[in-house]
Enzyme design. Structure first.
Site, mmCIF file in Angstrom:
data_model
loop_
_atom_site.group_PDB
_atom_site.id
_atom_site.type_symbol
_atom_site.label_atom_id
_atom_site.label_comp_id
_atom_site.label_asym_id
_atom_site.label_seq_id
_atom_site.Cartn_x
_atom_site.Cartn_y
_atom_site.Cartn_z
ATOM 1 C CB ALA A 1 -0.785 0.077 1.327
ATOM 2 C CG MET A 2 -0.726 5.129 -0.877
ATOM 3 S SD MET A 2 -1.813 6.277 -1.932
ATOM 4 C CE MET A 2 -2.765 5.059 -3.153
ATOM 5 N NE ARG A 3 -1.809 1.184 5.452
ATOM 6 C CZ ARG A 3 -2.509 0.812 4.686
ATOM 7 N NH1 ARG A 3 -3.219 1.343 3.832
ATOM 8 N NH2 ARG A 3 -3.160 -0.552 4.996
ATOM 9 C CE1 TYR A 4 2.030 -0.134 6.389
ATOM 10 C CE2 TYR A 4 0.608 -0.997 4.651
ATOM 11 C CZ TYR A 4 0.716 -0.706 5.913
ATOM 12 O OH TYR A 4 -0.281 -1.308 6.861
ATOM 13 C CB THR A 5 6.068 2.261 -1.254
ATOM 14 O OG1 THR A 5 5.019 2.928 -1.591
ATOM 15 C CG2 THR A 5 5.823 0.748 -1.203
#
EC number: 5.6.2.2
Length: 893
Positions: A120-124
């Site tokens: 998910a974009m919140r992790y990368t």
């Protein structure tokens, strides 16, 4: 229900509304979503992501930032669509197995070749790569146009400067409405070399460009099989490129083998590929595989191991895997891009041309921008120089002024300064009055003058500007260029054209009277002595016989000229190869003849584009025509008109010439005329001809051939009853076109009318074919040389009802022929291993149409010899008689 105000109701025809709305939607998808711009190779979403990264200052030397922040900024400012589409596009630009040169440097889980999705974009996190800076370089120097964003509150680039050809380097893929694009990635070094070559030679061909750009260079490496698909894609914009995994067969001890796959085709899901292999093994569609495992890791890279059973053939298994699994697949090229805002199918050269023009525009606009800035700065420095030269007066003027405005006006008036120069003097700090600062200003001013001169030269000379583009591209190539990953294998099956799949060999193509055609290896027919009985060349149907025969290569073209004056074309290998006894296939199965159309002549040609070769036509009524061979290079399946003539006429023969030969036309009643080819003006393909020979009553043209004016060739005459002779061409004097000709043989009941007239050198072999399908092969040198009036000697023994239907000659390249005694004694159909090459075709014109007859010996060899000796004596007597009457005969022309 409340009524709506009439002012808000707009009545529309639903058909018109649907049409216009769908067109608006389609154009929006095409222009603003799915297709890349030919200049920077980016679709709007990718362009907006990169511009957003640049605006946030996320350069390679800065720390990573959360992907969610990047996506949110791009979505809020430039791309009002779902966050998932923006994130997926950014993820792809970060995948080194999707982009040949990734444009986003991602940190975290950005997916894998097994089809695993990114985290998910919140992790990368992400930032730009170094090469991405080259796409954006000089963007703030007015190099490109900016447009309003979706709500008019922001400005975004309509295209990026793109200092390297990203469209070809990273490729593109997208599905629009009614169209789709699929452009493969390429090697940066090769593409830049192609741009440089184009800049130096605007007329460069695609074949020449392919010397620089070998073909696609996929990020997953692998193999590309052959260049035929690549060439087609580069020439037309569409094509199919065969990709194959790189696999090696390794020994694993105990006599066992394993297949190790280290590279897979572009866009192939590795996990699904392995599942497909396992499925084939489970369903027993592939046998011999004992184990299958994926040993891929960051350290080793891709590594798929397939263990093979001890008694199995690893090569066979690998070939089956190529055939039945994604280990081998194709890449469908469809090079559609936006050119001036419109979708267009482009080829390789067009893509490079548009990119080069874009770079010239970028460099020109940057130069104009820098020139403007340099002139502005020089203008200020000129004012400062004036101030330093008159510093005391400047200070006095400023001190005496009550306000800034008065001081500025006084300076402008007294020292002839502009408003900007006066303002710069007022803003100047006192430390600039030192001697060191004075020197700096002077030095800067002189350097600016040189810089302005350089910029003006760039704008004044297109070649200087182009050289600057070359230098900057070369610099990028040196910084980011790398070795090719994908290997292009030449000589593979997929690299071969149709004719490359068929061995090039000499063949005989025969056509029967009833229009049955076939081909055979030319070595099928063994060489025999004169007077032999021949071997069976085909089994004919009732009242059918071999009417024409040509020798050629399987890769040559064979032109079929019909009695109606039309021409058709086939490759040698397109004619079915059948057994010697086979009747063949109907010619209408190979070419689309009309009901009452028959083949008059077959001619083998290697190069149909030749501008130096000509075709000479002769009709039954003595009409001739000469036309350039290149007029017949493009013949469709339905054929084309080769010559026009009157309804009572028909085409008899056609010959290939060099343009500087003598024409020989012979008739059934033994008249022959020789005239220079130069007297025939080249005519168009559909034109009618001119008179070649004046015919006596009841006579018709049966033969046409050519000879060099200085040649020592001989005229070979063959009659329907199997007699023939050789006569030097020099005995036939050159005359004017349209004459009646001179006598070339004495026609009797014994030898019959003429069926073939051709030229020979004496070094050829001769193939004589009868109406019964019997073919004999003779050495031309064994045929007696006689004068024009001679009847000739027996070439072939004919059975009852048999007659000669056609004749052809072939050259020998190998003297290792069968022994003559063995050939006479042999009762089998074994052939001599002799390699031959086409020299000419001499299809005769059969006068009779009797049915087949059994081959029977009707004369003993001893009687034949006596008859031949007696006939030779009579021929010499006839020659003496004929020579006495030649002058009277020639005067009739």
């Amino acid at each position: 229900m409340a009524e709506l105000p009439q002012s808000r109701i707009n009545e529309r025809n639903i058909t018109s509304e649907m049409r216009e709305s769908f067109l608006d939607y389609a154009m929006s998808v095409i222009v603003s979503r799915a297709l890349p711009d030919v200049r920077d190779g980016l679709k709007p979403v990718h362009r907006r992501i990169l511009y957003g990264l640049n605006e946030q200052g996320m350069t390679p030397d800065k720390p990573y930032k959360k992907s969610a922040r990047i996506v949110g900024d791009v979505m809020g400012k430039y791309h009002p669509h779902g966050d998932s589409s923006i994130y997926e596009a950014m993820v792809r630009m970060a995948q080194d197995f999707s982009y040949r040169y990734p444009l986003v440097d991602g940190q975290g889980n950005f997916g894998s070749m097994d089809g695993d999705g990114a985290a998910a974009m919140r992790y990368t996190e992400a930032r730009m790569t170094k090469i991405t800076l080259e796409l954006l370089r000089d963007i703030n120097k007015d190099t490109i146009d900016f447009i309003d964003n979706y709500d008019g509150n922001e400005r975004e680039p309509s295209v990026l400067p793109a200092r390297f050809p990203n469209l070809l380097v990273n490729g593109a893929a997208g599905i629009a409405v009614g169209m789709a694009t699929n452009i493969p990635p390429h090697n940066l070094t090769e593409v830049i070399d192609g741009v440089l070559s184009l800049s130096k030679n605007p007329d460069i061909t695609i074949n020449e460009l392919m010397e620089d750009i070998q073909g696609p260079d996929f990020p997953t490496a692998g193999l590309v099989l052959g260049k035929s698909g690549i060439r087609r894609a580069y020439e037309t914009g569409r094509g199919s490129i065969q990709m194959r995994s790189r696999a090696e067969i390794e020994e694993r001890g105990g006599g066992r083998q394993r297949i190790v796959v280290t590279e897979i085709p572009f866009q192939v899901n590795k996990a699904r590929m392995i599942e497909k292999i396992a499925e084939l093994v489970r369903d027993k569609k592939i046998d011999g595989i004992t184990d299958l495992r994926d040993e891929t890791s960051l350290r080793t890279g891709v590594r798929v191991v397939i263990d093979v059973r001890k008694d199995a053939n690893a090569s066979v298994i690998l070939n089956n895997l190529y055939k039945q699994t994604p280990l081998q697949t194709s890449f469908g090229v469809n090079m559609i891009a936006l050119v001036n805002g419109r979708p267009k199918l482009i080829n390789l050269k067009e893509a490079l041309i548009h990119y080069l023009e874009h770079q010239k525009t970028v460099v020109r606009r940057r130069t104009e921008y820098n020139l403007k800035k340099a002139r502005d700065r020089a203008h200020i420095l000129e004012g400062l120089r004036i101030a330093l030269d008159h510093i005391d007066e400047i200070i006095t003027t400023i001190r005496e002024s009550d306000t800034d405005k008065i001081a500025m006006a006084s300076l402008q008036e007294r020292f002839k300064l502009t408003e900007r120069q006066a303002q710069a003097i007022l803003d100047m700090r006192l430390r600039r009055l030192t001697g060191l600062e004075r020197d700096k200003i002077e030095s800067e001013y002189n350097e600016l003058l040189e810089y302005i001169k350089e910029l003006e030269e760039i704008l004044a000379d297109e070649e200087v500007l182009l050289q600057l583009v070359r230098d900057e591209l070369t610099e990028i190539k040196e910084r980011f260029g790398d070795e090719r990953r994908t290997e292009i294998q030449l000589g593979g099956l997929e690299d071969l054209e149709d004719e490359d799949l068929i061995p090039e060999e000499q063949i005989v193509i025969t056509l029967s009277h009833n229009n049955y055609i076939k081909r055979l290896p030319v070595s099928t027919y063994r060489s025999q002595n004169r007077g032999g009985r021949g071997i069976q060349g085909m089994n004919t149907l009732d009242e059918d016989f071999v009417s024409q025969l040509v020798t050629m290569s399987t890769h040559d073209h064979v032109l079929f000229f019909t009695n109606k004056g039309r021409v058709y074309k086939l490759k040698g290998y397109e004619v079915p190869e059948l057994s010697r006894q086979s009747k063949g296939i109907p010619i209408i199965n190979a070419i689309e003849l009309e009901n009452d159309e028959t083949i008059s002549t077959m001619i083998a040609v290697k190069d149909l584009e030749s501008e130096e070769d000509y075709l000479v036509f002769a009709t039954k009524q003595g009409i001739v025509k000469r036309s350039s061979l290149s007029n017949f290079s493009r013949i469709n399946k339905n054929g084309k008109i080769a010559i026009n003539f009157k309804e009572d006429d028909e085409l008899i023969a056609v010959r290939l010439t060099t343009g500087n030969e003598d024409i020989l036309i012979g008739t059934a009643h033994a008249s022959l005329i020789r005239f220079s080819e130069s007297t025939l003006r080249p005519l168009g393909r559909t034109a009618a001809g001119v008179k070649g020979i004046s015919l006596r009553e009841g006579d018709t043209v049966v033969g046409l051939d050519v000879a060099d004016s200085e040649s020592e060739d001989e005229v070979l005459v063959v009659t329907e009853n199997g007699y023939g002779k050789r006569t030097p061409v020099s005995e036939y004097r050159l005359s004017n076109r349209g004459g009646k000709g001179i006598k070339t043989a004495t026609i009797t009941e014994r030898n019959g009318n003429i069926v073939c007239i051709t030229t020979v050198t004496g070094e050829e072999d001769l193939m004589v074919v009868t109406n019964a399908g019997v073919i004999i092969r003779l050495d031309v040198h064994d045929i007696s040389q006689n004068g024009r009036a001679a009847q000739g000697v027996r070439l072939m023994k004919l059975g009852d009802g048999q007659f000669v239907s056609t004749v052809a000659k072939v050259n020998e390249e190998d003297d290792n022929e069968e022994n003559a005694d063995e050939a006479q004694q042999s009762t089998t159909t074994e052939t001599a291993d002799v390699e031959e090459v086409v020299d000419d075709q001499t299809p005769g014109n059969a006068i009779h149409t009797e049915g087949d007859a059994e081959m029977e010996s009707v004369e003993s060899p001893e009687n034949d010899d006596r008859i031949d000796i007696r006939q030779d004596f009579m021929d010499r007597v006839n020659e003496d008689i004929e020579s006495a009457s030649d002058n009277e005969e020639d005067s009739d022309e």
